[in-house]
Write a protein that holds these residues in place. Sequence first.
Motif, short mmCIF file in Angstrom:
data_model
loop_
_atom_site.label_atom_id
_atom_site.label_comp_id
_atom_site.label_asym_id
_atom_site.label_seq_id
_atom_site.Cartn_x
_atom_site.Cartn_y
_atom_site.Cartn_z
N GLU A 38 0.85 -1.22 -0.03
CA GLU A 38 -0.03 -0.08 -0.01
C GLU A 38 0.80 1.17 -0.05
O GLU A 38 1.74 1.62 0.89
CB GLU A 38 -0.84 0.19 1.04
CG GLU A 38 -1.71 -1.12 1.47
CD GLU A 38 -2.58 -1.02 2.65
OE1 GLU A 38 -3.58 -2.17 2.85
OE2 GLU A 38 -2.29 -0.37 3.56
N THR A 40 0.83 5.36 0.23
CA THR A 40 -0.23 6.73 0.20
C THR A 40 0.82 7.84 -0.07
O THR A 40 1.98 7.81 0.54
CB THR A 40 -0.74 6.80 1.82
OG1 THR A 40 -1.55 5.77 1.99
CG2 THR A 40 -1.41 8.02 1.65
N ASN A 42 1.17 12.27 -0.67
CA ASN A 42 0.67 13.58 -0.44
C ASN A 42 1.66 14.19 -1.58
O ASN A 42 2.77 14.39 -1.30
CB ASN A 42 0.56 14.00 0.98
CG ASN A 42 -0.17 13.24 1.76
OD1 ASN A 42 -1.34 13.07 1.66
ND2 ASN A 42 0.58 12.41 3.01
N THR A 56 -3.81 13.87 -1.65
CA THR A 56 -3.55 12.77 -1.46
C THR A 56 -3.98 11.70 -2.29
O THR A 56 -5.05 11.88 -2.97
CB THR A 56 -4.51 12.47 -0.02
OG1 THR A 56 -3.96 13.34 0.80
CG2 THR A 56 -4.09 11.04 0.39
N GLY A 57 -3.05 10.80 -2.69
CA GLY A 57 -3.25 9.48 -3.58
C GLY A 57 -2.84 8.48 -3.03
O GLY A 57 -2.07 8.01 -1.98
N TYR A 58 -3.38 7.26 -3.71
CA TYR A 58 -2.97 5.82 -3.22
C TYR A 58 -2.80 5.29 -4.24
O TYR A 58 -3.37 5.12 -5.57
CB TYR A 58 -4.31 5.16 -2.63
CG TYR A 58 -4.90 6.04 -1.40
CD1 TYR A 58 -4.28 6.06 -0.24
CD2 TYR A 58 -6.21 6.57 -1.56
CE1 TYR A 58 -4.74 6.88 0.99
CE2 TYR A 58 -6.65 7.83 -0.70
CZ TYR A 58 -5.81 7.76 0.58
OH TYR A 58 -6.53 8.56 1.74
N ARG A 59 -1.77 3.97 -4.28
CA ARG A 59 -1.76 2.85 -5.07
C ARG A 59 -1.86 1.60 -4.22
O ARG A 59 -0.73 1.41 -3.18
CB ARG A 59 -0.61 2.90 -5.90
CG ARG A 59 -0.72 1.89 -7.04
CD ARG A 59 -1.58 1.89 -8.22
NE ARG A 59 -1.66 0.70 -9.07
CZ ARG A 59 -2.68 0.73 -9.84
NH1 ARG A 59 -3.68 1.53 -9.92
NH2 ARG A 59 -2.80 -0.29 -10.92
N VAL A 60 -2.65 0.77 -4.29
CA VAL A 60 -2.69 -0.47 -3.39
C VAL A 60 -2.49 -1.70 -4.21
O VAL A 60 -3.27 -1.77 -5.35
CB VAL A 60 -4.20 -0.76 -2.41
CG1 VAL A 60 -4.06 -2.04 -2.03
CG2 VAL A 60 -3.95 0.54 -1.70
N ASP A 80 -10.93 6.68 0.04
CA ASP A 80 -10.20 6.62 1.12
C ASP A 80 -9.43 5.51 0.89
O ASP A 80 -9.68 4.46 -0.09
CB ASP A 80 -10.81 6.82 2.32
CG ASP A 80 -11.78 5.82 2.71
OD1 ASP A 80 -11.67 4.57 2.02
OD2 ASP A 80 -12.94 5.95 3.49
N LEU A 81 -8.44 5.14 1.51
CA LEU A 81 -7.86 3.86 1.63
C LEU A 81 -8.32 2.47 1.57
O LEU A 81 -7.95 1.51 0.87
CB LEU A 81 -6.52 4.02 2.59
CG LEU A 81 -5.46 2.80 2.64
CD1 LEU A 81 -4.78 2.91 1.42
CD2 LEU A 81 -4.28 3.21 3.63
N ARG A 85 -8.45 -0.42 -1.18
CA ARG A 85 -7.93 -1.80 -0.63
C ARG A 85 -9.08 -2.65 -1.17
O ARG A 85 -8.77 -3.68 -1.68
CB ARG A 85 -7.94 -1.89 0.91
CG ARG A 85 -6.85 -1.22 1.67
CD ARG A 85 -7.05 -1.39 2.91
NE ARG A 85 -5.78 -0.93 3.70
CZ ARG A 85 -5.61 -0.08 4.75
NH1 ARG A 85 -6.60 0.18 5.35
NH2 ARG A 85 -4.54 0.29 5.23
N GLY A 107 -5.87 2.47 -7.73
CA GLY A 107 -5.42 3.55 -7.01
C GLY A 107 -6.38 4.64 -7.41
O GLY A 107 -7.38 4.65 -7.98
#
Length: 420
Positions: A38, A40, A42, A56-60, A80-81, A85, A107
């Motif tokens: 995971e 996260t 910023n 804020t970004g994510y790649r899971v 959100d995360l 997920r 993501g």
Amino acid sequence: MASHQNPFHIAQQQFDTAAELLGLHDSVRAILRVPQRELTVNFPVKLDDGSTKVYTGYRVQHNLSRGPVKGGIRYHPHMDLDEVRALAMWMTWKCALVSIPFGGAKGGVVVEPQELSLGELERLTRRFATEISILLGPDKDIPAPDMNTNAQIMAWIMDTISMHRGYTVPAVITGKPIEIGGSLGRLEATGRGVSLMVRETAHQLMRSLEGLRVVIQGFGNVGSVAAQLLHEQGCRVVGIADASGAFYCGSGLDIPAMRAYSVNQSHRQLTGYHAPGVEQLSGTELLELDCDVLIPAAVKNQIHEKNAVRIQAQVIVEGANGPTTPGADAILSDRGIIVVPDILANAGGVIVSYFEWVQGLQAFFWDEHDVNSRLEHILVRAFNQVWALAKARRLPLRTAAYLLAVQHVAEANMIRGLYP
Ligand code: NAD
């Protein structure tokens, strides 16, 4: 009103049901219940007025045992995360179910893209791609479009990664424009897959597509293409909703006119659409319309414990990811409503993304007929496997699909063994 259940808890609950039925070993359960990686991030973006804003970004990456990971990038203000997920885990099962050699990922960036200018959107995309570039690569992690992202955004991501590497890397992303290595048929693939699943289910129920009453929530990439293809095959699409409103016409909506209208509106919405005989409804009313097939093709948690008792469709085909909560699933199953689950119904997109990746790696491109017929072959094969298992073991289609998918991934994990 959507349910506010945590999507990752829902995804884990769905996995637990399958793990229990499969009698999976505790150690394999523990591995597959959580994402493998995971990230996260910023990151700052310069806005047109000269100010700077941090996003804020994510790649899971959920599971890498069957190959590189694959999954869309979404831009949405309420992400959100845990949602990422869940989406990553669903991608793992989806790829395994249709037997393509990928694990699951997802993501996105927490942003309302409609508030950005084109230049701001490009800067945000290029900086986000740079932040997550440590994970990306044709043999590592290959993103694709999802909600509020499109071929142009994929092109910016491909260009950003290519600039870093110093050479063009088409296979790092799918859903690209055709001019830079995209696949014919990719844009329509998810909606086409949804329409195939409606056709196959109708076939099993010995119903003709002619006059079949269809209601669709969401009129973006997935919903509008599914609407068009079903309309062309003789279905009566009686209800359509997008984020701006819902429309009903008992004798069938004019889908080509609605598509043309939305394309010409800012943000491709149906706001202000009028036609003789078309009534406006609330989004809640739309889901509860009397119809044969309901296609949720927008956002998560739309069919939940409160409204499941009022759904009148005989069949639900999940174009969206996670539109039905487990509580609603139980109610729908008791009521004999057939749910073609997301990991099967919307797999058309990732199947043609797989074709795009293969074509990019080989630098050898197929014609659209090849793409569509291979898509149909893979998807109908998976549908038949799920349908047969569900029938043999008297299970809902979702449970049958999970049993097949989780089994494939668990086997891959066990065969590879534990490192070190
Ligand atoms: P999109 O951004 O092109 O379209 C989304 C549509 O949903 C728009 O018409 C929007 O107005 C509508 N919408 C949003 N909120 C709504 C609400 N509360 N009520 C009614 N309508 C609402 O997105 P898309 O690519 O069509 O994706 C839709 C769904 O399909 C998502 O759940 C996505 O994860 C899933 N999906 C997409 C693909 C793909 O290839 N694009 C593949 C698999 C699954």
